[in-house]
Design a protein around this motif. Structure first.
Motif, short mmCIF file in Angstrom:
data_model
loop_
_atom_site.label_atom_id
_atom_site.label_comp_id
_atom_site.label_asym_id
_atom_site.label_seq_id
_atom_site.Cartn_x
_atom_site.Cartn_y
_atom_site.Cartn_z
N THR A 183 -3.81 1.00 -3.47
CA THR A 183 -3.50 -0.42 -3.42
C THR A 183 -3.87 -1.05 -4.75
OG1 THR A 183 -5.70 -0.83 -2.54
CG2 THR A 183 -3.91 -0.76 -0.95
N PRO A 225 -6.59 11.17 -2.01
CA PRO A 225 -6.57 11.83 -0.70
C PRO A 225 -7.76 11.42 0.18
CG PRO A 225 -6.35 13.41 -2.48
CD PRO A 225 -6.77 12.13 -3.09
N SER A 254 0.85 -1.18 0.00
CA SER A 254 0.00 0.00 0.00
C SER A 254 0.88 1.23 0.00
CB SER A 254 -0.86 0.03 1.27
OG SER A 254 -1.60 -1.15 1.37
N ILE A 255 0.44 2.25 -0.72
CA ILE A 255 1.18 3.50 -0.76
C ILE A 255 0.33 4.57 -0.10
CG2 ILE A 255 2.19 5.25 -2.26
CD1 ILE A 255 2.51 3.03 -4.38
N GLY A 256 0.87 5.25 0.86
CA GLY A 256 0.14 6.33 1.52
C GLY A 256 -0.02 7.51 0.57
N SER A 257 -1.12 8.23 0.71
CA SER A 257 -1.38 9.30 -0.24
C SER A 257 -0.70 10.59 0.19
CB SER A 257 -2.88 9.54 -0.31
OG SER A 257 -3.32 10.04 0.93
N GLY A 301 -7.01 7.68 1.26
CA GLY A 301 -5.79 7.78 2.05
C GLY A 301 -4.68 6.87 1.59
N LEU A 302 -4.94 5.97 0.65
CA LEU A 302 -3.86 5.13 0.16
C LEU A 302 -4.20 4.53 -1.20
CD1 LEU A 302 -3.67 1.65 1.86
CD2 LEU A 302 -5.72 3.02 1.77
#
Lengths: 429, 289
Positions: free
Chosen positions: B216, B210, B118-121, B213-214
């Motif tokens: 995937t 945003p 997962s990549i955080g936004s 929030g992430l």
């Protein structure tokens, strides 16, 4: 890594002698491998590993893979298991129970796996346990946490093939209650996953905290289905109930989303005590980065800054070098699984299921996560994972587990026979 | 009371995302008669490409929302021009197989390019704060989404009803052969409509970053199911139906979670079942075609 030197070298020597002897004895026609080590072990040791490699949780599978592959590389570079090459095949478990059953069938029937490992979800673990019993292969569970796996499938139904190397729900429910009892909060609420794992942990947390701190109240619960991307309705439910403490085992990407949305709604301004039993997962910490609030209680199945031992530090450094990542907890459990198999096979002098089970029962393992003992009765690995408060550390681009406290496994893990008085914490002795 | 207001707000903002995805889905179905399973993939690609622009080109979020989806348009163009075009005349299962296989391919590609984690936004300059509404914080960004959704709806309506291009699209949707006979280049038109649909979904994805929030892999599948439900309820091919359907589904799940939590997962599907039994063509089928 365990001190590899002496035993392995002896094994190799023995293997070469055995090989030479058997070659002379039974004639040149019979193929004899260079590594035909202990007389009973033939050919490579094959481990069929399954983890989720697709969908929103695919990142977990990658971390499993890194741990398993790294252990395999190390073990093979150092001479293999009892002189035999270790082979690991990794398949996508997809998080669905039917797929996990198909995987073990494929591993055993087609790929001829000697041992099995992996499995992420509780539902999968419960579905797979009877199947590995029938197929008669050892399965080391590295992620699924439901206590029903070890209490019911292993202890009550006697499926002795199943072991678990990661901490179970006791860490999430019971240990969390030990942390909560010392906090000033007397009213608690939860946003938990709407499946087995969420139900069982909240129940355990309530029961244990109720015993540890009579008078504590549980004022609201909101259940988020798998795949929730919008936690605002759940956050509204919780904020309406105005609890002093929030407990949540929401995990992975969903936890990132939940924390961000809770922060936007101002939840952490009004609820000061937050317990996140799987908040110390690397994907969550890295994914949130500076957005993770300080002073939330987090834990996991392993955290790379604990224990403060040379073995762990060396391993974390080696892992970082190999993969350019800090190890996630599933990396540690996957990695240590391979060493558990190695130790058990070398002790048993066989890769057959029955002797390996015998060797694993009660076996001690020195691993990055610390000293583990596989409890004989239910095959659960006993070891400690700390709880701690999130804190900022300039050395890391993400929040780490600050002040750490350890609830000893023997105090917070349920005890056999898992029924009747004295089997759930708190224990008298 | 404060909860009621916030449950409404959460429902409307969630509905607007479903609308952005469902609008493209229903537009493509209405004109091309293809049920595009891979539509959720455009949503995912929109999010990842927007993120990539921010992260590696160093441009700000708003430029990313423009550039990312434009890159997805190229993907949409290639997919329609070289793959989908070959299955228009085949039976439905072939279309489903093709578009579903594209879902798997896009998911794997995303894993190869961006990794499986997962990549955080990133944060959104200017809109990252919260407003106090009815005694509780509500993110400014979500209010912004509640404005963007209806704006897109009005824009699409104006485009289809009032512009020359819109007339041609509607003509081709109602009678492909007749449109071809009077000189409309139907294949090119199809490509254009497909690209517009892909763009809408990608914008939804870029804007969702945003909000959720992430990022995937598999984020597209999560939203496409709701989008399908919306399109079925609203009527396949109906934009008005998709808009109202999305709003309704967003509110239904928000209220369901808050007030009838035992049923929240099944509410949308119960609703879909009822609609299929009672009005199988959906509420607005054929109205705006």
């Amino acid at each position: 890594m365990d001190k590899p030197g002496i035993t392995r070298r002896d094994f190799v020597k023995m293997g070469l002698l055995t090989a030479a002897a058997s070659a002379l004895g039974s004639g040149v026609m019979k193929p004899v491998g260079l590594w035909a080590a202990a007389p009973k072990i033939k050919g490579p040791i094959k481990v069929g590993y399954q983890a989720v490699l697709s969908g929103t949780l695919a990142g977990y599978g990658e971390f499993h893979k890194m741990g398993a592959i790294m252990a395999m590389e190390e073990i093979n570079a150092a001479g293999g298991i009892a002189g035999n090459k270790l082979e690991v095949e990794i398949r996508d478990s997809t998080l669905a129970a039917p797929a996990s059953i198909q995987n073990v069938r494929y591993f055993v029937d087609s790929w001829e796996a000697d041992l099995l490992a992996g499995v992420d979800s509780s539902g999968q673990a419960l579905a797979v346990a009877p199947v590995v019993g029938q197929l008669d292969r050892v399965l080391m569970v590295t992620h699924a946490a439901t206590e029903r796996l070890t209490e019911e499938e292993v202890f009550k139904k006697g499926i002795k093939q199943v072991f678990r190397i990661c901490t179970p729900t006791y860490q999430d429910g019971n240990a969390a209650a030990f942390v909560a009892k010392d906090l000033p909060a007397t009213t608690w609420a939860t946003i938990n996953p709407k499946y087995e794992y969420g139900f069982t942990t909240w129940k355990m947390f309530q029961e244990t905290l109720g015993k540890l701190k009579p008078g504590v109240k549980f004022v609201a619960d909101s259940w988020a289905p798998f795949g929730t991307t919008d936690f605002r309705p759940h956050i509204n439910t919780i904020m309406d109930a105005k609890p002093e403490g929030l407990y949540s085992v929401v995990w992975a990407g969903e936890l990132i989303t939940m924390i961000k949305q809770a922060k936007q709604a101002g939840l952490f301004d009004t609820i000061k005590h937050v317990l996140l039993p799987v908040g110390a997962a690397m994907d969550v910490l890295e994914g949130l980065g500076p957005d993770m609030p300080d002073n939330l209680w987090i834990s996991g199945r392993y955290f790379f800054l604990y224990p403060d031992t040379a073995k762990n530090k060396e391993w974390v450094a080696a892992f970082k070098k190999r993969w350019n990542h800090y190890p996630a907890y599933v990396s540690e459990t996957a990695y240590s699984t391979m060493y558990a198999f190695k130790k058990a096979i070398e002790t048993a002098g066989s890769k057959e299921t029955a002797p390996v089970i015998q060797a694993l029962e009660g076996m001690e393992l020195d691993s990055p996560a610390g000293h583990r003992v596989f409890r004989k009765e239910d095959h659960q690995a006993m070891y400690e994972v700390p709880w701690g408060l999130t804190a900022t550390d300039p050395k890391y681009p993400f929040k780490i587990m600050g002040k750490q406290i350890v609830i000893p496994a023997k105090e917070c893990f349920n005890r056999p026979p898992f029924e009747g008085p004295g089997t759930t914490p708190p224990f008298k002795s | 009371m404060e909860s009621f207001v916030h449950v409404c707000l959460a429902g409307i903002s969630a509905g607007m995302f479903i609308w952005l995805v469902a609008s493209g889905l229903t537009l493509i179905f209405g004109v091309l008669r293809v049920l595009n399973f891979a539509h959720g993939s455009f949503y995912m690609l929109g999010a990842y490409l927007c993120y990539t622009c921010l992260r590696f080109l160093g441009i700000d979020f708003w430029l990313g929302v423009i550039v990312g989806p434009l890159a997805v348009c190229v993907v949409g163009y290639v997919m329609e021009r070289f793959l989908l075009r070959r299955v228009y005349d085949l039976e439905l299962p072939y279309q489903l197989l093709l578009t579903f296989s594209m879902v798997l391919i896009f998911d794997e590609l995303v894993k190869i390019i961006w990794g499986a984690g997962s990549i955080g936004s990133p944060s959104v300059p200017g809109l990252s704060g919260s407003l106090m509404i009815a005694g509780r914080n509500f993110p400014v960004y979500n209010l912004f989404i509640m404005i963007v959704g209806p704006l897109v709806a009005v824009g699409l309506w104006a485009f289809l009803e009032r512009s020359w291009w819109g007339k041609i699209i509607r003509a081709a949707a109602s009678d492909r052969e007749m449109a071809a006979a009077i000189g409309v280049k139907v294949p090119s038109l199809y490509t254009a409509v497909f690209v517009i649909g892909a763009w809408l979904s990608a914008v939804g994805g870029a804007l969702a970053v945003p909000y959720v929030g992430l990022l995937t892999t598999g984020m597209g599948e999560a939203i496409i199911i709701n989008a399908f439900v919306v399109v079925v309820i609203g009527g396949l091919g109906s934009l008005k139906g998709a808009f109202l359907g999305a709003l309704f589904i967003g509110l239904l799940s928000s209220f369901g979670t808050r007030y009838i939590p035992t049923l929240d997962m099944s509410l949308t599907f119960i609703l879909m079942g009822v609609v299929l039994l009672w009005r199988p063509q959906g509420f607005f089928a054929g109205v705006d075609r």
